[in-house]
Design an enzyme around this catalytic site. Structure first.
Site, PDB file in Angstrom:
ATOM      1  CE  LYS A 110       0.599  -2.399  -2.596  1.00  0.00           C
ATOM      2  NZ  LYS A 110       1.749  -2.316  -3.529  1.00  0.00           N
TER       3      LYS A 110
ATOM      4  CD  GLU B 245      -3.399   1.061  -4.566  1.00  0.00           C
ATOM      5  OE1 GLU B 245      -3.252   0.793  -3.364  1.00  0.00           O
ATOM      6  OE2 GLU B 245      -2.718   0.516  -5.479  1.00  0.00           O
TER       7      GLU B 245
END
Length: 526
Positions: free
Chosen positions: A502, A218
């Protein structure tokens, strides 16, 4: 010798379960309540006070909690932590966030380095860099001063530093230490970065990229977003960016950054506000001296957490009352309610700090535990919350313990008198009223207007929210969570629960999906 045992194997836990329950409405009414408010209080650092008069405890319960502290070896385990033992068993790491603000015990050497000296060195480098930015020695390509700092990070690299910045912004403006406005980009949602970039002058902005590994998806995505904006503005990104990372990450010696400041694996993200993660943005925003005061308050509170006497150790006392509420009284959540707009994001930070630390169902050895561990944490600043979720807190079917934070004086130092009282007095009056209302309730024949009471709360009180008080407040909750993790025998310093999502997200982006993963991906046109 330090023994790591499950809570339900301790004799004091059995004794705690059989302690006589306190009738909170009764003990908080009339003169009894007045005496409790005076007696059930303990001094914290930086002029703060922890008041637990409205908690469901008495001398008998406190005596049992003191036995629990001794049997669970809380003081010894804290000492093991700050002296550099491998407390993070999941990742086989030391836990050293206290060393960013002071030396509590022995010299801690890891990777061949004195870690206290290492953290001080980074703070000094940040201070020197910040001063050069403030004087204009480090400037943009046109030789003009930077006026805005933007932190790019996620999780602990965002929530803590953002909460601390907002907590001190008005104080710094009032005390002429406000140097630069700070903004934060965290969400990988492009609307987040776009909103920040549209609100600033990128030519006069310096960006702090925070990623310990240098590979956080991110954060690197948002960095690319920012670099693209700088390029479109005709600016050299390397003249506008610094990195906070580990010495071994790909960012450490990259020419893409004006400077790099280092952290290490011994400080978890949610505990990193007093490291370079918070130090860079806060020193740039308010100056190194303000950051140093913040560290001083945290160090002072850390030292109080070393005390063996439970009634002189506010973090340990708060922690064990929380264990009693969770494991004996059966309360599933805790609301954090700061009556200070400056602490508007503090509950969000504590939500991560607490739930990521103690949201565990196995002990330090990977064995399932048979008792509840970390509670759900939520909150909003008062008095906003009173017009939101307090209805459930007062009259709902679940009892939710409350942690109020209040200050006698505002940060701005000016106020207006309306209807014979100032705004700050009205704010404080609401804190007092809520504590008593929750504890004592109000009988009414109309059951819709009946308040059962018996809803426990504590309050942390201070003169004013300043850098030292903020540091003490932060360290109090960090240490409270640590002590609770010790009691529950969980590892409070890893966060494997965030990893699975993730991994699956990477599979989705690589189009390596089947079953429900593929079906949901198709729904969102990925």
């Amino acid at each position: 010798m330090t023994n790591w045992k499950n809570l339900d194997t301790l004799d004091s836990y059995e004794e705690m379960k059989h302690a006589e329950r306190v009738n909170l409405a009764e003990v908080m009414s009339g003169e009894n309540g007045a005496k409790r408010v005076q007696a059930y209080s303990v001094l914290m650092a930086a002029g703060l006070t922890y008041n637990y008069a409205a908690k469901q405890v008495d001398e008998n319960v406190l005596s049992v909690l003191s036995k629990l502290a001794d049997e669970a070896q809380l003081t010894e385990k804290y000492k093991a932590l700050y002296n550099g033992e491998v407390i993070n068993t999941g990742e086989k790491r030391l836990v050293l966030h206290q060393l960013t603000r002071g030396q509590l015990g022995d010299t801690v050497v890891a990777d061949g380095v004195d870690k206290r000296a290492f953290y001080v060195e980074q703070q000094e480098k940040i201070a020197e860099f910040a001063k050069k930015v403030h004087t204009g020695e480090i400037a943009n390509a046109a030789g003009e001063k930077f006026t805005t700092v933007v932190q790019i990070g996620i999780g602990g690299s965002d929530l803590g530093p953002r909460a601390m910045y907002l907590a001190l912004e008005n104080w710094a403006k009032k005390h002429d230490t406000f140097k630069m406005e700070a903004k934060f980009i965290s969400n990988v949602d492009p609307d987040d970065a776009a909103a920040v970039l549209n609100s600033i002058d990128v030519a006069h902005s310096i960006f702090v990229l925070v990623s310990k590994s240098g590979t956080t998806l991110e954060t690197l995505t948002n960095e690319s977003f920012v670099k693209d904006a700088l390029k479109k503005a005709g600016l050299d990104a390397s003249r506008h960016m610094i990195a906070v990372t580990s010495e071994t990450s790909p960012l450490a010696k990259s020419e893409d950054y004006l400077a790099a400041f280092f952290m290490d694996d011994y400080i978890g993200g949610r505990f990193s506000s007093t490291s370079a993660v918070g130090g860079a943005v806060l020193s740039l925003a308010f100056g190194p001296d303000v950051f140093a005061q913040f560290l001083e308050g945290a160090a002072e509170e850390d030292r109080l957490s070393m005390k063996e006497d439970l009634l002189e150790n506010p973090a340990m006392l708060d922690a064990l009352i929380g264990v009693y509420e969770r494991n004996v009284l059966g309360y599933p959540a805790t609301a954090v309610l700061p009556y200070s707009q400056a602490l508007s994001r503090f509950p969000a930070h504590l939500q991560q700090l607490d739930m990521e630390s103690n949201g565990k169902s196995v002990n330090r050895f990977g064995e399932p535990v048979s008792y509840p561990t970390g509670p759900v944490i939520f909150g909003e600043p008062g008095t906003n919350g009173q017009h939101s979720f307090y209805q459930l807190l007062h009259q709902g079917t679940d009892i939710v313990p409350l942690q109020f934070v209040g200050f006698k004086n505002s940060q701005i130092g000016t106020d207006v008198v309306i209807e014979d009282s100032t705004s700050q007095q009205k704010l404080c009056a609401n804190v007092v009223a809520q504590i008593v209302a929750f504890a004592c309730g109000k009988a009414d024949e109309n059951k819709n207007k009946n308040f059962e009471g018996g809803r426990p709360s504590s309050m942390i009180i201070g003169e004013q929210l300043d850098p030292k008080a903020l540091g003490a407040l932060l360290a109090h909750f960090e240490n409270k969570i640590m002590f609770q993790g010790f009691v529950w025998n969980v590892n409070s310093f890893d966060q494997e629960g965030v990893q699975l999502g993730k991994v699956l997200a990477k599979r989705v982006l690589a189009h390596e999906t089947d079953g429900a993963l593929k079906a949901f991906s198709d729904l969102l046109n990925i």
